[in-house]
Design a protein around this motif. Structure first.
Motif, short mmCIF file in Angstrom:
data_model
loop_
_atom_site.label_atom_id
_atom_site.label_comp_id
_atom_site.label_asym_id
_atom_site.label_seq_id
_atom_site.Cartn_x
_atom_site.Cartn_y
_atom_site.Cartn_z
N GLN A 58 24.38 4.99 41.81
CA GLN A 58 24.22 5.21 40.37
C GLN A 58 25.45 5.84 39.72
O GLN A 58 25.53 5.88 38.49
N GLN A 59 26.38 6.36 40.50
CA GLN A 59 27.62 6.88 39.94
C GLN A 59 28.65 5.77 39.77
O GLN A 59 29.29 5.65 38.72
N LYS A 60 28.79 4.94 40.79
CA LYS A 60 29.75 3.84 40.71
C LYS A 60 29.18 2.61 40.02
O LYS A 60 29.92 1.69 39.66
N LEU A 61 27.85 2.57 39.87
CA LEU A 61 27.15 1.43 39.28
C LEU A 61 27.51 0.14 40.01
O LEU A 61 27.94 -0.86 39.42
N GLU A 62 27.28 0.17 41.32
CA GLU A 62 27.54 -0.99 42.15
C GLU A 62 26.59 -1.00 43.34
O GLU A 62 26.01 0.03 43.70
N VAL A 63 26.42 -2.19 43.95
CA VAL A 63 25.56 -2.32 45.11
C VAL A 63 26.29 -1.82 46.36
O VAL A 63 27.43 -2.19 46.62
N LYS A 64 25.60 -1.00 47.12
CA LYS A 64 26.15 -0.48 48.37
C LYS A 64 25.81 -1.39 49.54
O LYS A 64 26.64 -1.64 50.42
N GLU A 65 24.56 -1.90 49.56
CA GLU A 65 24.11 -2.80 50.62
C GLU A 65 22.78 -3.42 50.22
O GLU A 65 22.13 -2.98 49.27
N SER A 66 22.38 -4.47 50.95
CA SER A 66 21.07 -5.09 50.80
C SER A 66 20.49 -5.37 52.17
O SER A 66 21.23 -5.57 53.14
N PHE A 67 19.16 -5.37 52.28
CA PHE A 67 18.51 -5.68 53.56
C PHE A 67 17.23 -6.47 53.29
O PHE A 67 16.66 -6.44 52.20
N ALA A 68 16.79 -7.19 54.29
CA ALA A 68 15.69 -8.13 54.14
C ALA A 68 14.33 -7.44 54.15
O ALA A 68 14.07 -6.56 54.97
N VAL A 69 13.46 -7.87 53.21
CA VAL A 69 12.04 -7.47 53.18
C VAL A 69 11.26 -8.72 52.79
O VAL A 69 11.52 -9.31 51.75
N PRO A 70 10.27 -9.13 53.59
CA PRO A 70 9.63 -10.42 53.36
C PRO A 70 8.57 -10.41 52.27
O PRO A 70 8.11 -9.35 51.84
N GLY A 71 8.17 -11.60 51.82
CA GLY A 71 6.95 -11.80 51.06
C GLY A 71 6.96 -11.38 49.62
O GLY A 71 5.91 -11.08 49.06
N GLY A 72 8.12 -11.40 48.96
CA GLY A 72 8.17 -11.00 47.55
C GLY A 72 8.05 -9.51 47.37
O GLY A 72 7.06 -9.01 46.80
N PRO A 73 9.03 -8.72 47.85
CA PRO A 73 8.96 -7.26 47.72
C PRO A 73 8.85 -6.82 46.28
O PRO A 73 9.53 -7.35 45.41
N ASP A 74 7.98 -5.85 46.02
CA ASP A 74 7.72 -5.42 44.64
C ASP A 74 7.87 -3.92 44.51
O ASP A 74 8.97 -3.41 44.35
N CYS A 75 6.78 -3.17 44.60
CA CYS A 75 6.86 -1.72 44.47
C CYS A 75 7.16 -1.09 45.83
O CYS A 75 6.87 -1.66 46.89
N MET A 76 7.72 0.12 45.78
CA MET A 76 8.19 0.78 47.01
C MET A 76 7.85 2.26 46.98
O MET A 76 7.67 2.85 45.91
N GLU A 77 7.79 2.85 48.16
CA GLU A 77 7.66 4.30 48.31
C GLU A 77 8.45 4.72 49.55
O GLU A 77 8.33 4.08 50.61
N LEU A 78 9.25 5.76 49.40
CA LEU A 78 10.11 6.26 50.46
C LEU A 78 9.59 7.61 50.93
O LEU A 78 9.27 8.47 50.12
#
Length: 322
Positions: free
Chosen positions: A253-273
């Protein structure tokens, strides 16, 4: 031989996914929008232990500002259901809320804003007693909500008119509307209060908006179907689900750029960490599943069958919201 066995054991343990920390007896709460139920999941076994009816089309959920209750917004049955945030037990119901697709409390806790996706309007309620204050006609298909730090403005994505709108919470007027990309959905205010980030579900990027001038300043390419956001809790990094490309991206959010991406199947929508950052739980919208990701390896370590079209997800031991 003993030394070799010990070395092999340590090597095996090193590749095992880290177990996340949950409060004893805590449950993961999943909204099944397609069948009007909530799945109650045991995080230790990653299995559904109960499924309860809550209302028609429960899409999104959020904790009350004091964290004592969890609100489920039932869009089609026009009500809010309040749950115990640890167990998922139903506590009470408020029936006078019209089409609450997405809801949000202003940071000062004065207002509750409800995006009425089906009825093309945004409703403003007093947070203290949930009495309706004003309705704003905002076609077409109001979707997600964000606020500035001062609680003077609410920002709403208009998914089918490809716009976002700013609502003045002091004057109770629509301050501005602006065109953005196709099918804007998730909307997020950066921690420095400088930019709005908007997920373009009809495209493959996050649009960066200078909300003070109502101008788009950058596009961050993430993945097809860029949809919804979740903070990683460190005040800097942000997750976005890319529903079409079946990935989740990490945004700086400081550089406003993507750091990485990873696979999540089935139409990923909402998340909780999880609070310790070890596990990411994601609703896989199209395959009736919650997918659990080990954040150390970015690999799938759990698949939890739930109800039809799982959408919102929550657990109490979550990472900070920034």
């Amino acid at each position: 031989m003993k030394l070799l066995a010990k070395t092999l054991l340590l090597a095996a343990l090193a590749v095992l996914p880290a177990a996340a920390s949950f409060t004893a007896g805590e449950r993961v709460i999943v909204l099944n929008s397609g069948d009007g139920t909530v799945s109650i999941v045991d995080p230790a076994t990653m299995k559904e232990v109960k499924r309860i009816p809550v209302g028609k089309e429960p899409h999104h959920l959020m904790a009350t500002p004091d964290d004592k209750e969890l609100i489920v917004a039932n869009a089609a049955s026009n009500d809010l259901v309040f749950l115990n945030p640890l167990s998922g037990e139903v506590l009470r119901r408020v029936e006078r809320i019209s089409d609450p697709y997405q809801i949000g409390y202003s940071p000062d806790r004065k207002w509750l804003v409800s995006a009425s996706n089906r009825l093309d309007r945004v409703d403003l309620y007093n947070a203290s007693d949930l009495k309706l204050v004003k309705r704003f006609e905002l076609p077409k298909v109001p979707s997600h909500v964000a606020f500035n730090a001062a609680s003077s403005l609410a920002f709403v994505t208009l998914q089918d008119s490809n716009e976002i709108a700013a609502i003045d919470l002091v004057a109770h007027t629509i301050k501005w509307k602006m065109a953005v990309g196709k099918q804007p959905a998730g909307i997020w205010m950066t921690p420095d209060d400088k930019h709005l980030l908007v997920g373009m579900t009809g495209e493959n990027h996050v649009e960066v908006i200078d909300w003070r001038t109502a101008k788009s300043v950058k596009k961050i390419v993430t993945g097809a179907g860029a949809h919804n956001f979740l903070a990683m809790g460190d005040g800097r990094h942000l997750l976005i689900s890319n529903r079409v490309s079946n990935t989740v991206s990490v945004i700086d959010q400081q550089k406003l750029e993507v750091k990485e991406s990873f696979a999540v199947p089935g139409g990923p929508d909402c998340m909780e960490l999880t609070k310790d950052g070890k596990q990411l739980w994601v609703t896989s919208r199209w395959i009736r599943q919650v997918t659990v990701i080990d954040m150390a390896t970015r690999k799938v370590v759990g698949k939890v069958p739930v109800g039809k079209s799982p959408h919102g997800i929550y657990f109490h031991s979550h990472a900070a919201r920034q």
